[in-house]
Scaffold this active site. Sequence first.
Site, PDB file in Angstrom:
ATOM      1  N   ASP A   9       0.729  -1.262  -0.048  1.00 20.58           N
ATOM      2  CA  ASP A   9      -0.132   0.002  -0.015  1.00 20.58           C
ATOM      3  C   ASP A   9       0.846   1.217  -0.093  1.00 20.58           C
ATOM      4  O   ASP A   9       1.190   2.134   0.920  1.00 20.58           O
ATOM      5  CB  ASP A   9      -0.911   0.007   1.258  1.00 20.58           C
ATOM      6  CG  ASP A   9      -0.151  -0.184   2.496  1.00 20.58           C
ATOM      7  OD1 ASP A   9       0.880  -0.470   2.634  1.00 20.58           O
ATOM      8  OD2 ASP A   9      -0.780   0.729   3.457  1.00 20.58           O
ATOM      9  N   HIS A 240       9.386  -0.971   9.013  1.00 21.07           N
ATOM     10  CA  HIS A 240       8.365  -1.968   9.138  1.00 21.07           C
ATOM     11  C   HIS A 240       8.506  -2.776   7.794  1.00 21.07           C
ATOM     12  O   HIS A 240       8.912  -3.975   7.697  1.00 21.07           O
ATOM     13  CB  HIS A 240       6.931  -1.409   9.208  1.00 21.07           C
ATOM     14  CG  HIS A 240       6.769  -0.403  10.304  1.00 21.07           C
ATOM     15  ND1 HIS A 240       6.821  -0.800  11.517  1.00 21.07           N
ATOM     16  CD2 HIS A 240       6.620   0.726  10.340  1.00 21.07           C
ATOM     17  CE1 HIS A 240       6.551   0.106  12.497  1.00 21.07           C
ATOM     18  NE2 HIS A 240       6.542   1.302  11.565  1.00 21.07           N
TER      19      HIS A 240
HETATM   20  C1  BDR Z   1       2.492  -0.763   8.716  1.00 23.38           C
HETATM   21  O1  BDR Z   1       1.581   0.459   8.334  1.00 23.38           O
HETATM   22  C2  BDR Z   1       1.586   1.122   7.291  1.00 23.38           C
HETATM   23  O2  BDR Z   1       1.518   2.507   7.617  1.00 23.38           O
HETATM   24  C3  BDR Z   1       3.149   1.102   6.961  1.00 23.38           C
HETATM   25  O3  BDR Z   1       3.452   1.029   5.693  1.00 23.38           O
HETATM   26  C4  BDR Z   1       3.370  -0.627   7.705  1.00 23.38           C
HETATM   27  O4  BDR Z   1       3.224  -1.469   6.327  1.00 23.38           O
HETATM   28  C5  BDR Z   1       3.192  -0.500  10.013  1.00 23.38           C
HETATM   29  O5  BDR Z   1       2.301  -0.654  11.152  1.00 23.38           O
HETATM   30 CA    CA Z   2       2.850  -0.799   4.194  1.00 26.38          CA
END
Ligand code: BDR
Ligand code: CA
Length: 310
Positions: A9, A240
């Site tokens: 995303d 992340h």
């Molecule tokens: C996840 O949430 C999204 O905002 C970031 O891209 C990552 O995949 C972290 O909690």
């Molecule tokens: Ca993400």
Amino acid sequence: MKKVILDVDTGIDDALAISYAVHSPHLEVCGINTTFGNITVEEATRNTLQMLELLGATHIPVYQGSSRPIVRELTGKARLFHGENGLGNVVLPEPTATAQPESATQFLISTIKANPHQVTLITVGSMTNLARAIMAAPEIVTLIEQVVVMGGAVSVPGNRTPVAEANICADPEAAAFVFQSGIPLTMVGLDVTMQTLLTRDHLREWRALDTPLAHVFADMCQVYMDAYATVGNLRGCGLHDPLAVGVVIDPTFVKKVPMHVEVDTSGGASDARTIGDRRANPAKPANVQVCLEVDHERFVEHFLQHVLGH
Ligand code: BDR
Ligand code: CA
């Protein structure tokens, strides 16, 4: 080379994860599926195409996926963290390429079936595309090599709610369905991703390199870090989505504990929480390998060495 499909995303850390995967000599990125989460699916598709053009990797096909959760209404975007356009308001040229006519779900199913036990899926957004693929073709559960999920938290607080992580919050029913589907899952949650921080010193190093890609990433991550600072994380921003890619490149970056994980879909205070049960319970055998420890120094160093390519 490991065959991987990314499900993104695109988002700032998604953009870093795409670049890290594309530049890895150990991964063959067969395609990139898009989903909603940080932004709408249309914006995720645009951002992904833009990133691939920036990386000179337009040979990688992009497949647009789900535009909304399986059961619920679409919730808001993560503007505070990822900027209005999802890329920290960094403006990239409009993409010249377009997404493939096939849907993300169709691509996932056909690629897994054509390459039994060889494809690893890395989901770093809502888990909707994967849930839909399993609903349409349950046999992929035993044909896929593994799914590595950036999502959830079993031993630390959430980031979207006090107990829930953003990717699970984006579509809790999809996550719950996938977690109980029997598909082989590795969970790269906040337990480990909040230990892998990109710092302001790293951004200074990128700017000193003075390459177009280094400047783009430094500008994006500046916005991401400033947002983290507003919620008390002054040391940097979590890598992340890159860590989910890193775990596929080198599984020894993390230590995993098998456990039974359920996703709360009650709609109450614990909604979208990933509840890990480490007790020996024959009625609820382990369904997820949960990453609980990470060699963060070694991972961050590896990420920094490869994310910009050379
Ligand atoms: C996840 O949430 C999204 O905002 C970031 O891209 C990552 O995949 C972290 O909690
Ligand atoms: Ca993400």
